[in-house]
Structures are given as structure tokens and as C-alpha cells.
Design a protein around this motif. Structure first.
Motif, PDB file in Angstrom:
ATOM      1  N   HIS A 313       0.836  -1.198   0.000  1.00  0.00           N
ATOM      2  CA  HIS A 313       0.000   0.000   0.000  1.00  0.00           C
ATOM      3  C   HIS A 313       0.877   1.257   0.000  1.00  0.00           C
ATOM      4  O   HIS A 313       0.655   2.191  -0.768  1.00  0.00           O
ATOM      5  N   ILE A 314       1.879   1.256   0.846  1.00  0.00           N
ATOM      6  CA  ILE A 314       2.803   2.391   0.907  1.00  0.00           C
ATOM      7  C   ILE A 314       3.543   2.559  -0.421  1.00  0.00           C
ATOM      8  O   ILE A 314       3.683   3.665  -0.949  1.00  0.00           O
ATOM      9  N   ASP A 315       3.989   1.452  -0.992  1.00  0.00           N
ATOM     10  CA  ASP A 315       4.764   1.500  -2.234  1.00  0.00           C
ATOM     11  C   ASP A 315       3.946   2.057  -3.387  1.00  0.00           C
ATOM     12  O   ASP A 315       4.437   2.897  -4.155  1.00  0.00           O
ATOM     13  N   ILE A 316       2.695   1.643  -3.525  1.00  0.00           N
ATOM     14  CA  ILE A 316       1.911   2.089  -4.681  1.00  0.00           C
ATOM     15  C   ILE A 316       1.512   3.550  -4.557  1.00  0.00           C
ATOM     16  O   ILE A 316       1.422   4.269  -5.543  1.00  0.00           O
ATOM     17  N   VAL A 317       1.301   4.029  -3.322  1.00  0.00           N
ATOM     18  CA  VAL A 317       1.001   5.449  -3.153  1.00  0.00           C
ATOM     19  C   VAL A 317       2.243   6.294  -3.436  1.00  0.00           C
ATOM     20  O   VAL A 317       2.164   7.338  -4.087  1.00  0.00           O
ATOM     21  N   LEU A 318       3.390   5.824  -2.980  1.00  0.00           N
ATOM     22  CA  LEU A 318       4.636   6.561  -3.211  1.00  0.00           C
ATOM     23  C   LEU A 318       5.059   6.549  -4.678  1.00  0.00           C
ATOM     24  O   LEU A 318       5.401   7.589  -5.249  1.00  0.00           O
ATOM     25  N   ASN A 319       5.022   5.384  -5.296  1.00  0.00           N
ATOM     26  CA  ASN A 319       5.660   5.196  -6.596  1.00  0.00           C
ATOM     27  C   ASN A 319       4.703   4.945  -7.750  1.00  0.00           C
ATOM     28  O   ASN A 319       5.137   4.851  -8.906  1.00  0.00           O
ATOM     29  N   GLY A 320       3.421   4.802  -7.451  1.00  0.00           N
ATOM     30  CA  GLY A 320       2.448   4.573  -8.506  1.00  0.00           C
ATOM     31  C   GLY A 320       2.403   3.121  -8.943  1.00  0.00           C
ATOM     32  O   GLY A 320       3.160   2.269  -8.477  1.00  0.00           O
ATOM     33  N   SER A 321       1.507   2.853  -9.873  1.00  0.00           N
ATOM     34  CA  SER A 321       1.330   1.495 -10.373  1.00  0.00           C
ATOM     35  C   SER A 321       2.446   1.136 -11.344  1.00  0.00           C
ATOM     36  O   SER A 321       2.793   1.920 -12.228  1.00  0.00           O
ATOM     37  N   LYS A 322       3.026  -0.047 -11.163  1.00  0.00           N
ATOM     38  CA  LYS A 322       4.117  -0.489 -12.042  1.00  0.00           C
ATOM     39  C   LYS A 322       3.593  -1.204 -13.276  1.00  0.00           C
ATOM     40  O   LYS A 322       4.299  -1.342 -14.272  1.00  0.00           O
ATOM     41  N   LYS A 323       2.336  -1.670 -13.233  1.00  0.00           N
ATOM     42  CA  LYS A 323       1.770  -2.410 -14.366  1.00  0.00           C
ATOM     43  C   LYS A 323       1.190  -1.466 -15.410  1.00  0.00           C
ATOM     44  O   LYS A 323       1.218  -1.746 -16.593  1.00  0.00           O
ATOM     45  N   ASN A 324       0.627  -0.359 -14.982  1.00  0.00           N
ATOM     46  CA  ASN A 324       0.044   0.608 -15.906  1.00  0.00           C
ATOM     47  C   ASN A 324       0.097   1.989 -15.270  1.00  0.00           C
ATOM     48  O   ASN A 324       0.590   2.155 -14.163  1.00  0.00           O
ATOM     49  N   ALA A 325      -0.410   2.968 -15.975  1.00  0.00           N
ATOM     50  CA  ALA A 325      -0.346   4.350 -15.489  1.00  0.00           C
ATOM     51  C   ALA A 325      -1.610   4.785 -14.767  1.00  0.00           C
ATOM     52  O   ALA A 325      -1.823   5.966 -14.545  1.00  0.00           O
ATOM     53  N   ALA A 326      -2.453   3.809 -14.402  1.00  0.00           N
ATOM     54  CA  ALA A 326      -3.719   4.170 -13.774  1.00  0.00           C
ATOM     55  C   ALA A 326      -3.520   4.836 -12.421  1.00  0.00           C
ATOM     56  O   ALA A 326      -4.247   5.762 -12.056  1.00  0.00           O
ATOM     57  N   MET A 327      -2.534   4.370 -11.654  1.00  0.00           N
ATOM     58  CA  MET A 327      -2.261   4.937 -10.337  1.00  0.00           C
ATOM     59  C   MET A 327      -1.036   5.834 -10.420  1.00  0.00           C
ATOM     60  O   MET A 327       0.062   5.387 -10.751  1.00  0.00           O
TER      61      MET A 327
END
Length: 371
Positions: A313-327
Motif C-alpha cells: 500500500h505504501i509503495d503504490i502510493v509513493l511510486n504509482g502502479s508499475k503495471k500501468n499508469a492508472a495509479m
């Protein structure tokens, strides 16, 4: 003027309402006035050509119609006519291109700027950084969700109001350095005569000089995503003395609100702050109830990410989605405290009751020790 009088008679609008509805907004800068004057000049030229060409065409159709007994004549080529109908449009184009080129060159000349502000576009907000004064802030849409979803009445400036406007002094040449963090945006305020793309990886510049105090509104003019229409711009021009007081107050408030990096935040305070951060930045995609948008943006309410995988959760908020640009990656947009607060909020709001508390030091550690 004749066309204007006809429109007034047909619509019943006042001159002010007519100008606001069928023409460019009233200019408040020299550049905007020049754009307006050029617009009217080209309108008169093209309008005159329209009347002349179609007038001759309809006269010829009426005068030489078969029902009036006219017999068609056969002829071929006329060098004089061909030269005339080539030279006249050429001269008209030169007459139109000369002032247009001069105005474009004037728009591109930002030399002698007295104030420089860096503007960064994000989905879907603007970040303003006063490079010489150490003041920076994010400007978000201020229209409440209740008005957007037609639960509450819509105000006069629906979708054109922000929580923190760009403030500039009057009588000062302001240079904007424009870029973007994610996709192409465009900073557009018609009354200032400014429209410039903000492109990731590039820095473009534009300038304006406001002559009188007031509030001037615009919005992103690029299709930058599903919430393109929710990215307004508000510029507030103040007299130099008022601007100086505003700037001093901003510096004082920034110093007073600087978070203590060693503070241990209680859950209640993080939840309150996290709700504000979520409302400003996350609600457009994940919705106020945390249910997301099926097929586009995932739900947070009850999700494994928001209830189990705290490091993820922390990683995706900090760095965004690695699979696509949605996050989007929020690491460069939000402080450690804001990120800790919004993650804590997401893990304890709606039907999520994990009891997890994420502290700013946890975010700093996830950054690799870099604040």
C-alpha cells in the motif's frame, strides 16, 4: 456593429451579456488586448470576403438563371482574371500574416520578467512554485462533490474555483515556467491572453502582465484524462502592497505549519488529515465511499491492498502502479505526513478497520531514507 444590433434585437441580451456569450472575454493584459484586436480584424476581413463572394455568387445565380431565359456561354481561360484572383488573396494573406506574426513573437518574448513562477501540471491540479521567494503550494478544484453530483446547488463559478489561487502583483511582468509530471496539460486563462502546453520532460515559458486587480479564471485546455474538466486555474491579481502582505503571510504560515519529522501522530489526527488529503487527491478515481469505478479504478473499501498488504500500500502510493499508469505516483506531490495520513485513512475508513497507523518515519524509510 450592424450584426451586433441584429443579435441584440433577436436575443434581447444586453451588450455585456452578448460580449460574454459570443465573443472573447474582456482582456485585462496588453497581450490579451492585442489578441482581441487581431481576432476582430480577421473577423472583419473574413466576414467581408464572405459577403463579397457569396453576394456575387447569388447575384450570378439569380441573374443568369435558365428560367429568366439566359443562355449559357462557352469560354475558356482568361489570363488577366487568373492573375487577379491569385494576387488579391495573396495580398490579403500577407496583410493578415503580418500582425499575426508580430503578435506571436511578442508572446514568446519573456525577457525582463520581474517574477518567475514554476507551474507543474498533475492529474488534476496545479503546483505553483515561486522560485525567488521560497513559496510553493498545490491548487485543487474547490467545487464540492455534492455540487458535481447535483446533490447541492451549483455556485456562480462551478468547476472554476480553487482552494489556493495563483497570486501575482499588478503592473509586474510575470514569467511562468511550465512543465507536467504525468501527461500533457495546458495552462489557459483567456483574459490574460495565455495558453501554453505543459509537457512532461520539457520546460516551456510564457508571460503576462496584469494591469488591474481582479480574479481571472481558466482551466486546463488539453484532454489530460477522465477528469480533464475538473482542473481549473484561478489567478488573483493584487496591488503590489497587498501582494507583499500576502507573500509575507504565506512565508509565515509555511514556517508555522512545517511538520515535525519526529512526531508520533495519534490515529485520530492522522484520520482527520488523511480524509482531507483523500478528498483533494483521491476521490475522483476511488470515489468518496471508497468503491472505485468498476473497470477503471479499483475499490479501496474491503480490498486486500488496503486491509492486508501495508508495505504494498505504501509503495503504490509513493511510486504509482508499475503495471500501468492508472495509479499516479504521489511521492513527489505529497509530504511524508500527508502520505502517512492518507494511507492510515484508507486502512481505517468505510468498512476497513485494520487499526493500522502509518507514521511519517515509515514513509521516509520507504523512500530510502530520503525525505
Amino acid at each position: 456593429m450592424a450584426c451586433r444590433r441584429v443579435l441584440l434585437l433577436l436575443t434581447g441580451w444586453s451588450p455585456a451579456v452578448l460580449a460574454a456569450n459570443v465573443n472573447l472575454p474582456p482582456p485585462v493584459t496588453g497581450i490579451a488586448q492585442d489578441i482581441y484586436d487581431l481576432h476582430m480584424l480577421l473577423l472583419y476581413i473574413t466576414g467581408g470576403i464572405f459577403v463579397l463572394v457569396f453576394g456575387v455568387m447569388f447575384w450570378a445565380i439569380l441573374r443568369h438563371r435558365k428560367s429568366a431565359g439566359h443562355q449559357a456561354k462557352h469560354f475558356h481561360e482568361n489570363t488577366t482574371v487568373e492573375i487577379i484572383w491569385t494576387l488579391i488573396p495573396l495580398l490579403i494573406l500577407v496583410a493578415m500574416a503580418w500582425p499575426a506574426t508580430r503578435l506571436i513573437l511578442q508572446q514568446k518574448s519573456s525577457a525582463g520578467a520581474e517574477l518567475t513562477i514554476k507551474v507543474t501540471g498533475y492529474q488534476w491540479k496545479w503546483h505553483y512554485d515561486y522560485l525567488d521567494d521560497g513559496v510553493a503550494f498545490m491548487s485543487h478544484l474547490a467545487t464540492p462533490q455534492s455540487a458535481i453530483h447535483q446533490v447541492a446547488d451549483r455556485g456562480e463559478h462551478y468547476l472554476l474555483e480553487v482552494d489556493q489561487p495563483l497570486v501575482v502583483p499588478t503592473g509586474t511582468k510575470v514569467r511562468l515556467l511550465l512543465t507536467a509530471n504525468d501527461v500533457i496539460h495546458a495552462w489557459w486563462v483567456p483574459q490574460l491572453g495565455v495558453k501554453q502546453d505543459a509537457i512532461p520532460g520539457f520546460v516551456r515559458d510564457v508571460w503576462f502582465k496584469v494591469d488591474r486587480p481582479g480574479t481571472y479564471r481558466g482551466q486546463c485546455a488539453e484532454l489530460c484524462g477522465k477528469d480533464h474538466g475538473f482542473m481549473p486555474i484561478v489567478v488573483e491579481a493584487k496591488a503590489p502592497a497587498d501582494y507583499a502582505r500576502w507573500l509575507a503571510a504565506r512565508k509565515q504560515a509555511a514556517a508555522a505549519n512545517l511538520d515535525d519529522p519526529a512526531k508520533q501522530w495519534p490515529l485520530a489526527e492522522l484520520m482527520a488529515r488523511g480524509e482531507k488529503v483523500y478528498t483533494q487527491n483521491c476521490v475522483a478515481c476511488h470515489q468518496a465511499n471508497g468503491k472505485g469505478i468498476p473497470g477503471a479504478f479499483p475499490a479501496l473499501d474491503g480490498s486486500a491492498m488496503a486491509t492486508k498488504d501495508k508495505p504494498g500500500h505504501i509503495d503504490i502510493v509513493l511510486n504509482g502502479s508499475k503495471k500501468n499508469a492508472a495509479m499516479a505516483a504521489w511521492g513527489k506531490q505529497l509530504s511524508d505526513t500527508d502520505i502517512a495520513a492518507v494511507i492510515t485513512y484508507e486502512r481505517n475508513a468505510w468498512g476497513n478497520h485494520t487499526g493500522d497507523v502509518v507514521q511519517p518515519k515509515d514513509i521516509k524509510a520507504a523512500r530510502g531514507g530520503k525525505a
